[in-house]
Design a protein around this motif. Structure first.
Motif, PDB file in Angstrom:
ATOM      1  N   SER A 120      42.192  80.401 -28.408  1.00 34.34           N
ATOM      2  CA  SER A 120      40.895  79.909 -27.945  1.00 34.34           C
ATOM      3  C   SER A 120      39.741  80.373 -28.837  1.00 34.34           C
ATOM      4  N   GLN A 121      38.743  79.506 -28.912  1.00 32.75           N
ATOM      5  CA  GLN A 121      37.528  79.800 -29.659  1.00 32.75           C
ATOM      6  C   GLN A 121      36.335  79.716 -28.717  1.00 32.75           C
ATOM      7  N   LEU A 122      35.228  80.295 -29.141  1.00 32.63           N
ATOM      8  CA  LEU A 122      34.027  80.284 -28.299  1.00 32.63           C
ATOM      9  C   LEU A 122      33.615  78.851 -27.949  1.00 32.63           C
ATOM     10  N   SER A 123      33.870  77.937 -28.862  1.00 29.61           N
ATOM     11  CA  SER A 123      33.500  76.533 -28.635  1.00 29.61           C
ATOM     12  C   SER A 123      34.374  75.844 -27.591  1.00 29.61           C
ATOM     13  N   ASP A 124      35.435  76.523 -27.160  1.00 31.36           N
ATOM     14  CA  ASP A 124      36.280  75.948 -26.097  1.00 31.36           C
ATOM     15  C   ASP A 124      35.664  76.163 -24.721  1.00 31.36           C
ATOM     16  N   SER A 125      34.608  76.957 -24.631  1.00 28.16           N
ATOM     17  CA  SER A 125      33.919  77.155 -23.355  1.00 28.16           C
ATOM     18  C   SER A 125      33.360  75.821 -22.873  1.00 28.16           C
ATOM     19  N   ALA A 126      33.875  75.360 -21.753  1.00 28.70           N
ATOM     20  CA  ALA A 126      33.521  74.024 -21.264  1.00 28.70           C
ATOM     21  C   ALA A 126      34.227  73.796 -19.934  1.00 28.70           C
ATOM     22  N   SER A 127      33.942  72.638 -19.346  1.00 28.35           N
ATOM     23  CA  SER A 127      34.703  72.187 -18.181  1.00 28.35           C
ATOM     24  C   SER A 127      35.706  71.148 -18.657  1.00 28.35           C
ATOM     25  N   TYR A 128      36.944  71.258 -18.189  1.00 29.95           N
ATOM     26  CA  TYR A 128      37.989  70.323 -18.584  1.00 29.95           C
ATOM     27  C   TYR A 128      38.355  69.490 -17.359  1.00 29.95           C
ATOM     28  N   ILE A 129      38.177  68.195 -17.503  1.00 28.37           N
ATOM     29  CA  ILE A 129      38.302  67.285 -16.369  1.00 28.37           C
ATOM     30  C   ILE A 129      39.551  66.423 -16.518  1.00 28.37           C
ATOM     31  N   CYS A 130      40.350  66.407 -15.474  1.00 27.19           N
ATOM     32  CA  CYS A 130      41.564  65.588 -15.423  1.00 27.19           C
ATOM     33  C   CYS A 130      41.212  64.276 -14.703  1.00 27.19           C
ATOM     34  N   VAL A 131      41.552  63.162 -15.299  1.00 25.77           N
ATOM     35  CA  VAL A 131      41.213  61.854 -14.739  1.00 25.77           C
ATOM     36  C   VAL A 131      42.482  61.007 -14.685  1.00 25.77           C
ATOM     37  N   VAL A 132      42.827  60.566 -13.500  1.00 24.21           N
ATOM     38  CA  VAL A 132      44.060  59.809 -13.310  1.00 24.21           C
ATOM     39  C   VAL A 132      43.727  58.373 -12.932  1.00 24.21           C
ATOM     40  N   ARG A 133      44.410  57.453 -13.536  1.00 19.81           N
ATOM     41  CA  ARG A 133      44.172  56.039 -13.299  1.00 19.81           C
ATOM     42  C   ARG A 133      45.311  55.413 -12.530  1.00 19.81           C
ATOM     43  N   THR A 134      44.928  54.567 -11.549  1.00 18.97           N
ATOM     44  CA  THR A 134      45.915  53.767 -10.842  1.00 18.97           C
ATOM     45  C   THR A 134      45.734  52.306 -11.217  1.00 18.97           C
ATOM     46  N   PHE A 135      46.620  51.449 -10.716  1.00 19.26           N
ATOM     47  CA  PHE A 135      46.578  50.054 -11.127  1.00 19.26           C
ATOM     48  C   PHE A 135      45.655  49.196 -10.284  1.00 19.26           C
ATOM     49  N   TYR A 136      45.423  49.615  -9.040  1.00 19.78           N
ATOM     50  CA  TYR A 136      44.790  48.688  -8.116  1.00 19.78           C
ATOM     51  C   TYR A 136      43.437  49.157  -7.627  1.00 19.78           C
ATOM     52  N   GLY A 137      42.645  48.202  -7.155  1.00 27.12           N
ATOM     53  CA  GLY A 137      41.359  48.514  -6.544  1.00 27.12           C
ATOM     54  C   GLY A 137      40.228  48.451  -7.534  1.00 27.12           C
TER      55      GLY A 137
END
Lengths: 114, 113
Positions: free
Chosen positions: B80-97
């Motif tokens: 890890s580096q100082l620039s890795d300081s962040a929020s990491y967001i997981c985004v899941v996609r479905t097929f419908y809607g």
């Protein structure tokens, strides 16, 4: 390319006031979106557009309106601002649609309603 | 109930160390999963996309894994580096809607020297 540009970056509104958050993209993307991000919460979709002249509601559309007269611009209108609309708003665009394509986000607009 | 759960909510790591972030989802049917990095005061930026048939994918010091059977994904940060300081967001996609993307709340990572 500037990508997705949002203005203003910060704004304080009084309850009942109205305002428009501007969003423009220079990547010729058909798909554009407005999200809000509340502290400790995931991004919520407000409205989206699949092309000029076409808009549709997302998960949390109440209190907001949008228009899409050109491919580049997708402004978000807040009517009668309420404290519950205090949030950070992100505009995003994608080439192939959110279901396949990567979302490109703007820098965000932080709105406070007092 | 959120369809995408991320853990840990936040963590502090020393520069040079590794860490692993978890994403569990209930979204069905599954289409793909993206990890985004969000620096403080900025918009999210895509790191990687995982489709149903992919198990592992790397992007520099970031390595994502996917187990579609158990509906779990992880993001491993190496050295890890100082620039890795962040929020990491997981985004899941479905097929419908109309709203096909489910966003996690993010893993807040702070890297200290």
């Amino acid at each position: 390319n500037a990508g997705v540009t949002q203005t203003p970056k910060f704004r304080i509104l009084k309850i009942g006031q109205s305002m428009t958050l501007q969003c423009t993209q220079d990547m010729n993307h058909n798909y554009m979106y407005w999200y809000r991000q509340d502290p400790g919460m995931g991004l919520k979709l407000i409205y989206y557009s699949v092309g000029a002249g076409i808009t549709d509601k997302g998960e949390v559309p109440n209190g907001y309106n949008v228009s899409r007269s050109t491919t580049e611009d997708f402004p978000l209108r807040l009517e009668l601002a309420a404290p519950s609309q205090t949030s950070v708003y992100f505009c995003a665009s994608s080439y192939q649609g959110e279901d396949i394509g990567e979302l490109f986000f703007g820098e965000g607009s932080r709105l406070t309603v007092l | 109930k959120n369809q995408v759960e991320q853990s840990p909510q936040s963590l502090i790591i020393l520069e040079g160390k590794n860490c692993t972030l978890q994403c569990n989802y209930t979204v069905s049917p599954f289409s793909n999963l993206r990890w985004y990095k969000q620096d403080t005061g900025r918009g999210p930026v895509s790191l990687t996309i995982m489709t149903f048939s992919e198990n592992t994918k790397s992007n520099g010091r970031y390595t994502a894994t996917l187990d579609a059977d158990t509906k779990q994904s992880s993001l491993h940060i190496t050295a890890s580096q100082l620039s890795d300081s962040a929020s990491y967001i997981c985004v899941v996609r479905t097929f419908y809607g109309n709203n096909r993307l489910a966003f996690g709340k993010g893993n807040q990572v702070v890297v200290i020297p």
